[in-house]
Design an enzyme around this catalytic site. Sequence first.
Site, PDB file in Angstrom:
ATOM      1  N   ARG A  41       0.823  -1.208   0.000  1.00 15.83           N
ATOM      2  CA  ARG A  41       0.000   0.000   0.000  1.00 15.83           C
ATOM      3  C   ARG A  41       0.865   1.269   0.000  1.00 15.83           C
ATOM      4  NH1 ARG A  41      -5.577  -0.087   1.556  1.00 15.83           N
ATOM      5  NH2 ARG A  41      -6.412  -2.038   0.777  1.00 15.83           N
ATOM      6  N   ASP A 153     -15.932   9.836   7.414  1.00 18.42           N
ATOM      7  CA  ASP A 153     -14.883   8.842   7.152  1.00 18.42           C
ATOM      8  C   ASP A 153     -13.539   9.501   7.446  1.00 18.42           C
ATOM      9  OD1 ASP A 153     -15.015   5.955   5.543  1.00 18.42           O
ATOM     10  OD2 ASP A 153     -13.036   6.919   5.436  1.00 18.42           O
TER      11      ASP A 153
HETATM   12  C1  SAM Z   1     -15.013  -1.317   4.539  1.00 20.11           C
HETATM   13  S1  SAM Z   1     -15.454   0.374   4.607  1.00 20.11           S
HETATM   14  C2  SAM Z   1     -17.116   0.278   5.202  1.00 20.11           C
HETATM   15  C3  SAM Z   1     -18.045   1.241   4.512  1.00 20.11           C
HETATM   16  C4  SAM Z   1     -19.538   1.107   4.882  1.00 20.11           C
HETATM   17  N1  SAM Z   1     -19.752   1.407   6.268  1.00 20.11           N
HETATM   18  C5  SAM Z   1     -20.043  -0.278   4.557  1.00 20.11           C
HETATM   19  O1  SAM Z   1     -20.263  -1.081   5.467  1.00 20.11           O
HETATM   20  O2  SAM Z   1     -20.210  -0.583   3.379  1.00 20.11           O
HETATM   21  C6  SAM Z   1     -14.543   0.897   6.062  1.00 20.11           C
HETATM   22  C7  SAM Z   1     -14.335   2.399   6.132  1.00 20.11           C
HETATM   23  O3  SAM Z   1     -13.833   2.724   7.432  1.00 20.11           O
HETATM   24  C8  SAM Z   1     -13.003   3.855   7.312  1.00 20.11           C
HETATM   25  N2  SAM Z   1     -12.171   3.970   8.530  1.00 20.11           N
HETATM   26  C9  SAM Z   1     -11.151   3.191   8.918  1.00 20.11           C
HETATM   27  N3  SAM Z   1     -10.640   3.630  10.087  1.00 20.11           N
HETATM   28  C10 SAM Z   1     -11.360   4.717  10.439  1.00 20.11           C
HETATM   29  C11 SAM Z   1     -11.308   5.627  11.545  1.00 20.11           C
HETATM   30  N4  SAM Z   1     -10.398   5.508  12.510  1.00 20.11           N
HETATM   31  N5  SAM Z   1     -12.189   6.633  11.562  1.00 20.11           N
HETATM   32  C12 SAM Z   1     -13.109   6.787  10.581  1.00 20.11           C
HETATM   33  N6  SAM Z   1     -13.210   5.974   9.519  1.00 20.11           N
HETATM   34  C13 SAM Z   1     -12.342   4.944   9.445  1.00 20.11           C
HETATM   35  C14 SAM Z   1     -12.229   3.580   6.041  1.00 20.11           C
HETATM   36  O4  SAM Z   1     -11.679   4.734   5.467  1.00 20.11           O
HETATM   37  C15 SAM Z   1     -13.288   2.920   5.154  1.00 20.11           C
HETATM   38  O5  SAM Z   1     -13.867   3.832   4.254  1.00 20.11           O
END
Ligand code: SAM
Length: 285
Positions: A41, A153
């Site tokens: 990454r 996010d």
């Molecule tokens: C797999 S996606 C899930 C999206 C949606 N909630 C779904 O279930 O389809 C996980 C998201 O969590 C966000 N994320 C990861 N760590 C985070 C944090 N500490 N604070 C806010 N968002 C975070 C990532 O950027 C990513 O867009």
Amino acid sequence: MDPLQAKHQMTLAEFRSLRDFIYAKSGIFFSESKQYFLENRLSKRMADLKLKTYSDYLSMLQGFQGPVELKHLFVEITTNETSFWRNPPQIEAFQNIVLPEAARLARERGQSRLRIWSAACSSGEEPYTLAMICQDLKDSALRGLSVEILGTDISEKVLAQAGDAVYNSYTLRNLTPEQLLRHFVPLGKDLFQVKPEIRRFVSLRNFNLVDYPAYRQLGTFDVIFCRNVLIYFDEAVKAQVLKGFHDLLHSRAHLLVGHSESIHAFNTGFELLHFSKAMGYRKRT
Ligand SMILES: C[S@@+](CC[C@H](N)C(=O)[O-])C[C@H]1O[C@@H](n2cnc3c(N)ncnc32)[C@H](O)[C@@H]1O
């Protein structure tokens, strides 16, 4: 071997330092088996920055350029997989049970506005799914209530995509042709934009779920969706995040997490609910 990868070989000591830094800043925990993933990454970012070692990259993250570089780091290390109508049984439970119940409780409290938080909303598919449901129920279950859906996010890149609200048919695969026609404007070349009347429900902002003191700035909520992000956190972070949600939810309000994410071991402030083929939680008092 790819020359870039050879140039940017990460030592175990570098991996551990970076892993600890990332955990402290985002709550995302990479076990040692994920060293290759992290290398993969970050190698392009290292090349863009013309840095030779991951120690140099860590020094940059810790130096005066740190706050700016951190935004790039979050874009690189997050997994943003999502889709419209993800986990349909849970979305149906939201539509048929959770939202009408939230509206009823809101009226009882004398609220004129319902607030829903899509925490970790990625590129917007989740908050716009909820918005479509709110649009459909605005003259029935939601009559007399305005609705705000906050999508947050940690990644600026996905938030920008959410702001554009343009999607291809792959991420729209769970929608019926009728829903597609009703809620989207076709842009051609397999692209569709969410209609303005759906977009106006949704506001977007950057929010880091491990920024615990900042939670109270968000206000209170009638429903929180936090799906498919708790899996990246360890138990200590999950417990803090869940406490933050608990503090912001109204009494008896719902929390919906991903279908493989169980929270009852971490927090006794929520009760588990069984819907048809889906689960949810509700604040106890
Ligand atoms: C797999 S996606 C899930 C999206 C949606 N909630 C779904 O279930 O389809 C996980 C998201 O969590 C966000 N994320 C990861 N760590 C985070 C944090 N500490 N604070 C806010 N968002 C975070 C990532 O950027 C990513 O867009």
